[in-house]
Write a protein that holds these residues in place. Structure first.
Motif, PDB file in Angstrom:
ATOM      1  N   TYR A 282       0.862  -1.178   0.000  1.00  0.00           N
ATOM      2  CA  TYR A 282       0.000   0.000   0.000  1.00  0.00           C
ATOM      3  C   TYR A 282       0.901   1.231   0.000  1.00  0.00           C
ATOM      4  CZ  TYR A 282       0.620   0.140   5.135  1.00  0.00           C
ATOM      5  OH  TYR A 282       1.125   0.178   6.410  1.00  0.00           O
ATOM      6  N   PRO A 283       0.371   2.399  -0.374  1.00  0.00           N
ATOM      7  CA  PRO A 283       1.213   3.578  -0.600  1.00  0.00           C
ATOM      8  C   PRO A 283       2.100   3.927   0.592  1.00  0.00           C
ATOM      9  CG  PRO A 283      -0.997   3.992  -1.412  1.00  0.00           C
ATOM     10  CD  PRO A 283      -1.049   2.672  -0.685  1.00  0.00           C
ATOM     11  N   GLY A 284       3.358   4.193   0.295  1.00  0.00           N
ATOM     12  CA  GLY A 284       4.302   4.676   1.293  1.00  0.00           C
ATOM     13  C   GLY A 284       5.064   3.625   2.068  1.00  0.00           C
ATOM     14  N   ARG A 285       4.724   2.346   1.923  1.00  0.00           N
ATOM     15  CA  ARG A 285       5.376   1.304   2.698  1.00  0.00           C
ATOM     16  C   ARG A 285       5.897   0.200   1.796  1.00  0.00           C
ATOM     17  NH1 ARG A 285       4.961   0.201   7.848  1.00  0.00           N
ATOM     18  NH2 ARG A 285       7.026  -0.621   7.337  1.00  0.00           N
ATOM     19  N   THR A 286       6.939  -0.471   2.289  1.00  0.00           N
ATOM     20  CA  THR A 286       7.391  -1.691   1.653  1.00  0.00           C
ATOM     21  C   THR A 286       6.582  -2.862   2.209  1.00  0.00           C
ATOM     22  OG1 THR A 286       9.380  -2.962   1.062  1.00  0.00           O
ATOM     23  CG2 THR A 286       9.193  -2.240   3.367  1.00  0.00           C
ATOM     24  N   ARG A 287       6.793  -4.045   1.681  1.00  0.00           N
ATOM     25  CA  ARG A 287       6.038  -5.224   2.122  1.00  0.00           C
ATOM     26  C   ARG A 287       6.472  -5.607   3.543  1.00  0.00           C
ATOM     27  NH1 ARG A 287       3.610  -7.732  -2.086  1.00  0.00           N
ATOM     28  NH2 ARG A 287       5.242  -7.012  -3.482  1.00  0.00           N
ATOM     29  N   HIS A 288       5.504  -5.912   4.432  1.00  0.00           N
ATOM     30  CA  HIS A 288       5.849  -6.183   5.830  1.00  0.00           C
ATOM     31  C   HIS A 288       4.711  -6.911   6.532  1.00  0.00           C
ATOM     32  CE1 HIS A 288       3.519  -2.435   5.954  1.00  0.00           C
ATOM     33  NE2 HIS A 288       3.167  -2.780   7.192  1.00  0.00           N
ATOM     34  N   ILE A 289       5.057  -7.514   7.671  1.00  0.00           N
ATOM     35  CA  ILE A 289       4.100  -8.171   8.566  1.00  0.00           C
ATOM     36  C   ILE A 289       4.300  -7.595   9.960  1.00  0.00           C
ATOM     37  CG2 ILE A 289       3.407 -10.352   9.633  1.00  0.00           C
ATOM     38  CD1 ILE A 289       4.371 -11.777   7.120  1.00  0.00           C
ATOM     39  N   HIS A 290       3.204  -7.212  10.622  1.00  0.00           N
ATOM     40  CA  HIS A 290       3.268  -6.689  11.989  1.00  0.00           C
ATOM     41  C   HIS A 290       3.199  -7.836  12.993  1.00  0.00           C
ATOM     42  CE1 HIS A 290       2.567  -2.380  11.026  1.00  0.00           C
ATOM     43  NE2 HIS A 290       1.868  -2.860  10.010  1.00  0.00           N
ATOM     44  N   VAL A 291       3.825  -7.637  14.141  1.00  0.00           N
ATOM     45  CA  VAL A 291       3.751  -8.654  15.194  1.00  0.00           C
ATOM     46  C   VAL A 291       4.010  -8.019  16.553  1.00  0.00           C
ATOM     47  CG1 VAL A 291       6.188  -9.288  14.876  1.00  0.00           C
ATOM     48  CG2 VAL A 291       4.623 -10.905  15.982  1.00  0.00           C
ATOM     49  N   LYS A 292       3.292  -8.488  17.552  1.00  0.00           N
ATOM     50  CA  LYS A 292       3.580  -8.186  18.958  1.00  0.00           C
ATOM     51  C   LYS A 292       4.055  -9.483  19.607  1.00  0.00           C
ATOM     52  CE  LYS A 292       0.322  -4.360  19.633  1.00  0.00           C
ATOM     53  NZ  LYS A 292       1.230  -3.348  20.181  1.00  0.00           N
ATOM     54  N   VAL A 293       5.137  -9.406  20.351  1.00  0.00           N
ATOM     55  CA  VAL A 293       5.733 -10.585  20.982  1.00  0.00           C
ATOM     56  C   VAL A 293       5.842 -10.308  22.476  1.00  0.00           C
ATOM     57  CG1 VAL A 293       7.640 -12.235  20.888  1.00  0.00           C
ATOM     58  CG2 VAL A 293       7.095 -10.863  18.869  1.00  0.00           C
ATOM     59  N   GLN A 294       5.313 -11.228  23.294  1.00  0.00           N
ATOM     60  CA  GLN A 294       5.296 -11.007  24.737  1.00  0.00           C
ATOM     61  C   GLN A 294       5.557 -12.306  25.487  1.00  0.00           C
ATOM     62  OE1 GLN A 294       1.531  -9.799  26.444  1.00  0.00           O
ATOM     63  NE2 GLN A 294       2.524  -8.688  28.104  1.00  0.00           N
ATOM     64  N   ALA A 295       6.690 -12.366  26.179  1.00  0.00           N
ATOM     65  CA  ALA A 295       6.947 -13.491  27.079  1.00  0.00           C
ATOM     66  C   ALA A 295       6.037 -13.353  28.299  1.00  0.00           C
ATOM     67  CB  ALA A 295       8.413 -13.505  27.499  1.00  0.00           C
ATOM     68  N   PRO A 296       5.661 -14.454  28.947  1.00  0.00           N
ATOM     69  CA  PRO A 296       4.735 -14.382  30.089  1.00  0.00           C
ATOM     70  C   PRO A 296       5.196 -13.406  31.157  1.00  0.00           C
ATOM     71  CG  PRO A 296       5.075 -16.660  29.433  1.00  0.00           C
ATOM     72  CD  PRO A 296       6.052 -15.851  28.638  1.00  0.00           C
ATOM     73  N   GLY A 297       4.340 -12.433  31.479  1.00  0.00           N
ATOM     74  CA  GLY A 297       4.634 -11.473  32.528  1.00  0.00           C
ATOM     75  C   GLY A 297       5.671 -10.431  32.173  1.00  0.00           C
ATOM     76  N   GLU A 298       6.033 -10.338  30.891  1.00  0.00           N
ATOM     77  CA  GLU A 298       7.079  -9.408  30.471  1.00  0.00           C
ATOM     78  C   GLU A 298       6.500  -8.327  29.552  1.00  0.00           C
ATOM     79  OE1 GLU A 298      10.042  -9.399  31.615  1.00  0.00           O
ATOM     80  OE2 GLU A 298      10.105 -11.355  32.623  1.00  0.00           O
TER      81      GLU A 298
END
Length: 294
Positions: free
Chosen positions: A166-182
């Motif tokens: 989409y306009p203005g960005r290169t190809r990518h995947i978003h992600v949130k990563v969370q270890a337990p309690g961190e």
């Protein structure tokens, strides 16, 4: 999503490493950043294989590069990135984001999540979201959105498609990563060889996946290193056999399981995750697989 749903963290600033560049060796990621800045191809395995944390990679002049992740200093923690405007909480628990008839190039993304001490982390939440084949995000429902948890070996795998542009960005995947309690790591994964990588102001070469063709689709790999310590488990020393081979008890081609102990080069190591050994994966070279005990 359950109570494990990540909360959106404050936008963190850059995290300095524990030392300056002058007192640390040149890591694989440092070389990768320099190569991209110079317009060179991203260094993948010469065999065309996917470079996971345990892979042996070499630079263009044949010099061995540090295996990824090289997690003995803060420089190699996975960088954070902006969340962007399209995140939605409460994504469904699933590892497959593709439904029958979904247009797009099939893509599997897999890898491991490690602590900064190179120990695989289990029970880590990974929440993915991305654009569809046309570059659009579903804000009404949960198309191309889903979360999962790492298993006992710290592994994850996601079935999806190559996201559109989409306009203005290169190809990518978003992600949130969370270890337990961190705390939550919010970041993005990128594709090598994309023309827009050089013009996208957010793009970071340290977040490039290794990607290869797989039949009619693609396979990508990426290993996350979180700013937490993993549980190293028992540290009792192994009982070494009285007659070690010259190089030690480690052997290429042997199938090791987590907790196995070997000797190599006069030192003792404990296996951190199951794998079949091969040349180039000797314990000193791959801290993601072997922890030194002596």
């Amino acid at each position: 999503m359950t109570s494990d749903t990540p909360t959106t963290p404050d936008e963190p600033g850059p995290r300095p490493g524990p030392g300056s560049g002058a007192d640390r060796g040149i890591s694989r990621k440092t070389l990768l950043r320099a190569a991209v800045a110079a317009g060179a191809a991203v260094p993948l395995l010469a065999t065309g294989g996917v470079a996971l944390a345990r892979d042996d990679a070499r630079s263009g002049d044949g010099q061995r590069l540090t295996p990824t992740p090289y997690c003995d200093d803060g420089d190699d923690l996975t960088p954070d990135q902006m969340e962007g405007p399209y995140f939605k909480p409460n994504s469904p628990l699933r590892t497959n984001l593709v439904t029958p008839g979904t247009p797009g190039t099939p893509l599997t993304v897999s890898g491991y999540v490690f602590g900064r001490n190179c120990v695989p982390l289990s029970g880590v939440l990974l929440d993915f979201w991305q654009a569809d084949d046309n570059g659009d995000y579903d804000m009404a429902g949960y198309t191309f959105r889903g979360h999962q948890f790492t298993g006992a070996t710290g592994a994850f795998a996601l079935k999806t498609i190559v996201p559109g542009l989409y306009p203005g960005r290169t190809r990518h995947i978003h992600v949130k990563v969370q270890a337990p309690g961190e705390p939550v790591l919010t970041t993005q994964l990128y594709f090598p060889g994309e023309p827009r990588n050089s013009t996208d102001m957010i793009f970071d070469p340290a977040l490039l996946m290794n990607v290869r063709g797989a039949g009619g689709g693609k396979e990508g790999t990426f290993d996350f290193v979180l700013n937490v310590d993993g549980d190293t488990g028992p540290t009792d020393p192994p009982t070494d056999p009285p007659t070690d081979p010259p190089g030690g008890t480690w052997a290429s081609g042997h199938a090791y399981t987590s907790g196995d102990r070997v000797t190599y080069g006069g030192r003792s190591y404990r296996c951190l995750q199951a794998h079949t050994a091969m040349t180039g994966w000797e314990p000193p070279n791959v801290p993601a697989l072997w922890q030194s005990e002596s």
